[in-house]
Design a protein around this motif. Structure first.
Motif, PDB file in Angstrom:
ATOM      1  N   GLY A  35       0.731  -1.288  -0.120  1.00  0.00           N
ATOM      2  CA  GLY A  35       0.040  -0.013  -0.038  1.00  0.00           C
ATOM      3  C   GLY A  35       0.886   1.322  -0.052  1.00  0.00           C
ATOM      4  N   TRP A  36       2.134   0.932  -0.004  1.00  0.00           N
ATOM      5  CA  TRP A  36       2.829   2.561   0.198  1.00  0.00           C
ATOM      6  C   TRP A  36       3.676   2.775  -1.284  1.00  0.00           C
ATOM      7  N   ALA A  37       3.645   1.626  -2.117  1.00  0.00           N
ATOM      8  CA  ALA A  37       4.284   2.115  -3.478  1.00  0.00           C
ATOM      9  C   ALA A  37       3.425   0.911  -4.434  1.00  0.00           C
ATOM     10  N   SER A  38       3.590   1.301  -5.601  1.00  0.00           N
ATOM     11  CA  SER A  38       2.968   0.077  -6.543  1.00  0.00           C
ATOM     12  C   SER A  38       4.356  -0.769  -6.840  1.00  0.00           C
ATOM     13  N   GLY A  39       5.474  -0.377  -6.715  1.00  0.00           N
ATOM     14  CA  GLY A  39       6.673  -1.169  -7.261  1.00  0.00           C
ATOM     15  C   GLY A  39       8.128  -0.427  -6.563  1.00  0.00           C
ATOM     16  N   ALA A  40       8.822  -1.303  -5.925  1.00  0.00           N
ATOM     17  CA  ALA A  40      10.088  -0.922  -5.512  1.00  0.00           C
ATOM     18  C   ALA A  40      11.026  -1.701  -5.194  1.00  0.00           C
ATOM     19  N   SER A  41      12.234  -1.497  -5.429  1.00  0.00           N
ATOM     20  CA  SER A  41      13.379  -2.344  -4.795  1.00  0.00           C
ATOM     21  C   SER A  41      14.016  -1.751  -3.780  1.00  0.00           C
ATOM     22  N   VAL A  42      14.029  -2.211  -2.662  1.00  0.00           N
ATOM     23  CA  VAL A  42      14.567  -1.614  -1.365  1.00  0.00           C
ATOM     24  C   VAL A  42      15.819  -2.481  -0.894  1.00  0.00           C
ATOM     25  N   ASN A  43      16.929  -1.694  -0.724  1.00  0.00           N
ATOM     26  CA  ASN A  43      18.099  -2.302  -0.167  1.00  0.00           C
ATOM     27  C   ASN A  43      18.139  -2.096   1.583  1.00  0.00           C
ATOM     28  N   LEU A  44      18.375  -2.964   2.286  1.00  0.00           N
ATOM     29  CA  LEU A  44      18.462  -3.023   3.524  1.00  0.00           C
ATOM     30  C   LEU A  44      19.508  -3.420   4.317  1.00  0.00           C
ATOM     31  N   VAL A  45      20.284  -2.809   5.325  1.00  0.00           N
ATOM     32  CA  VAL A  45      21.524  -3.184   5.851  1.00  0.00           C
ATOM     33  C   VAL A  45      21.353  -3.261   7.183  1.00  0.00           C
ATOM     34  N   ASN A  48      24.626  -4.250  12.583  1.00  0.00           N
ATOM     35  CA  ASN A  48      24.938  -4.923  13.667  1.00  0.00           C
ATOM     36  C   ASN A  48      25.165  -6.399  13.705  1.00  0.00           C
ATOM     37  N   GLN A  49      24.399  -6.884  12.378  1.00  0.00           N
ATOM     38  CA  GLN A  49      24.568  -8.348  12.365  1.00  0.00           C
ATOM     39  C   GLN A  49      25.053  -8.464  10.988  1.00  0.00           C
ATOM     40  N   HIS A  50      25.835  -7.533  10.552  1.00  0.00           N
ATOM     41  CA  HIS A  50      26.373  -7.821   9.113  1.00  0.00           C
ATOM     42  C   HIS A  50      25.630  -8.402   8.188  1.00  0.00           C
ATOM     43  N   ARG A  51      24.523  -7.832   7.641  1.00  0.00           N
ATOM     44  CA  ARG A  51      23.507  -8.518   6.772  1.00  0.00           C
ATOM     45  C   ARG A  51      23.106  -7.577   5.950  1.00  0.00           C
ATOM     46  N   ALA A  52      22.868  -7.805   4.594  1.00  0.00           N
ATOM     47  CA  ALA A  52      22.163  -6.863   3.669  1.00  0.00           C
ATOM     48  C   ALA A  52      21.116  -7.782   3.007  1.00  0.00           C
ATOM     49  N   VAL A  53      20.002  -7.157   2.725  1.00  0.00           N
ATOM     50  CA  VAL A  53      18.898  -7.952   2.150  1.00  0.00           C
ATOM     51  C   VAL A  53      18.273  -6.950   0.751  1.00  0.00           C
ATOM     52  N   VAL A  64      12.205 -11.425  -1.176  1.00  0.00           N
ATOM     53  CA  VAL A  64      13.399 -10.866  -0.345  1.00  0.00           C
ATOM     54  C   VAL A  64      14.777 -11.900  -0.730  1.00  0.00           C
ATOM     55  N   TYR A  65      15.665 -11.299  -0.984  1.00  0.00           N
ATOM     56  CA  TYR A  65      17.121 -11.826  -1.372  1.00  0.00           C
ATOM     57  C   TYR A  65      18.110 -11.308  -0.556  1.00  0.00           C
ATOM     58  N   GLU A  66      18.784 -12.245   0.482  1.00  0.00           N
ATOM     59  CA  GLU A  66      19.759 -11.879   1.365  1.00  0.00           C
ATOM     60  C   GLU A  66      20.920 -12.111   0.700  1.00  0.00           C
ATOM     61  N   VAL A  67      21.745 -11.005   0.493  1.00  0.00           N
ATOM     62  CA  VAL A  67      23.021 -10.853   0.000  1.00  0.00           C
ATOM     63  C   VAL A  67      24.012 -12.017   0.509  1.00  0.00           C
ATOM     64  N   SER A 162      25.219   8.842  -5.800  1.00  0.00           N
ATOM     65  CA  SER A 162      25.838   7.486  -5.444  1.00  0.00           C
ATOM     66  C   SER A 162      26.292   7.394  -3.979  1.00  0.00           C
ATOM     67  N   PHE A 163      25.913   6.281  -3.499  1.00  0.00           N
ATOM     68  CA  PHE A 163      25.829   6.159  -1.956  1.00  0.00           C
ATOM     69  C   PHE A 163      26.917   5.026  -1.628  1.00  0.00           C
ATOM     70  N   VAL A 164      27.972   5.364  -0.424  1.00  0.00           N
ATOM     71  CA  VAL A 164      28.914   4.103  -0.236  1.00  0.00           C
ATOM     72  C   VAL A 164      28.724   4.100   1.284  1.00  0.00           C
ATOM     73  N   LEU A 165      28.131   2.943   1.606  1.00  0.00           N
ATOM     74  CA  LEU A 165      28.156   2.688   3.128  1.00  0.00           C
ATOM     75  C   LEU A 165      29.545   1.868   3.568  1.00  0.00           C
ATOM     76  N   ASP A 166      30.489   2.355   4.437  1.00  0.00           N
ATOM     77  CA  ASP A 166      31.549   1.783   4.866  1.00  0.00           C
ATOM     78  C   ASP A 166      31.534   1.517   6.421  1.00  0.00           C
TER      79      ASP A 166
END
Length: 197
Positions: A35-45, A48-53, A64-67, A162-166
């Motif tokens: 209900g918040w968008a008709s379509g999207a690709s959202v990257n989450l990091v 603390n747990q060193h995870r990215a999806v 959902v795809y976990e890197v 361009s975003f770089v998370l280090d």
């Protein structure tokens, strides 16, 4: 398909539906309410747990795809009321993960085709896929700044940001500056203190 006019705040901050869960699984569950968008690709990091999806959504379809692990779940109907996503049980992440996303659904396979083939998307994805998995922030900056494909470079004059998370530091380059251009980042934040006012 038109999205309801309830906004992202409903997905991540409340509204109707079950109370939000905590952590990465909680954010994913909130995004899957729909209900918040008709379509999207959202990257989450989760630092603390060193995870990215990567969460792909189209209407009520979600994936959902976990890197470094792979496809975790796929729903082709409204997941409201479905059990929470159990992600940690079978997690064995690969340290050679090389996940990138160029304006195309990669793992969501709802009813019917979503994205027609586009030369720019195909070229840029192929270029990044041909390179070794990035291991450092400098590697990520190099990928985001790449212009080896002259016709369809990864970094283009139309690139907005361009975003770089280090680790805990998020750096942003915008307005025509590539991350490896030598220009200082336009913005730089320590995410541990991002919401300190």
């Amino acid at each position: 398909m038109a999205a309801e006019s309830v906004g992202l705040g409903r997905a991540c901050g409340g509204g109707s539906g079950p109370p939000p869960a905590e952590g990465l699984e909680g954010v994913i569950a909130s995004l899957r309410i729909g209900g918040w968008a008709s379509g999207a690709s959202v990257n989450l990091v989760d630092l603390n747990q060193h995870r990215a999806v990567n969460v792909e959504l189209h209407g009520t379809d979600t994936s959902v795809y976990e890197v470094g692990v792979g496809l975790l779940s796929h729903h082709t109907s409204s997941p409201v009321g479905s059990p929470p996503l159990a992600m940690a049980a079978a997690r064995v992440p690969s340290m050679d993960a090389n996940y990138s996303h160029f304006n195309k659904y990669k793992h969501l396979q709802p009813r019917g085709a979503l994205d027609p083939p586009r030369p720019s998307t195909a070229h840029r994805q192929a270029r990044v896929d041909s390179l070794p998995a990035p291991r450092t922030a400098a590697d990520v900056r190099a990928r985001l700044s790449d212009t080896a494909d002259r016709e369809y470079p990864v970094f283009r004059p139309m690139t907005l940001a361009s975003f770089v998370l280090d680790g805990w530091e998020l750096s942003v380059w915008c307005c025509g500056d590539a991350p490896q251009s030598g220009a200082a980042a336009t913005y730089r934040w320590d995410l541990r203190h991002f919401f300190d006012w």
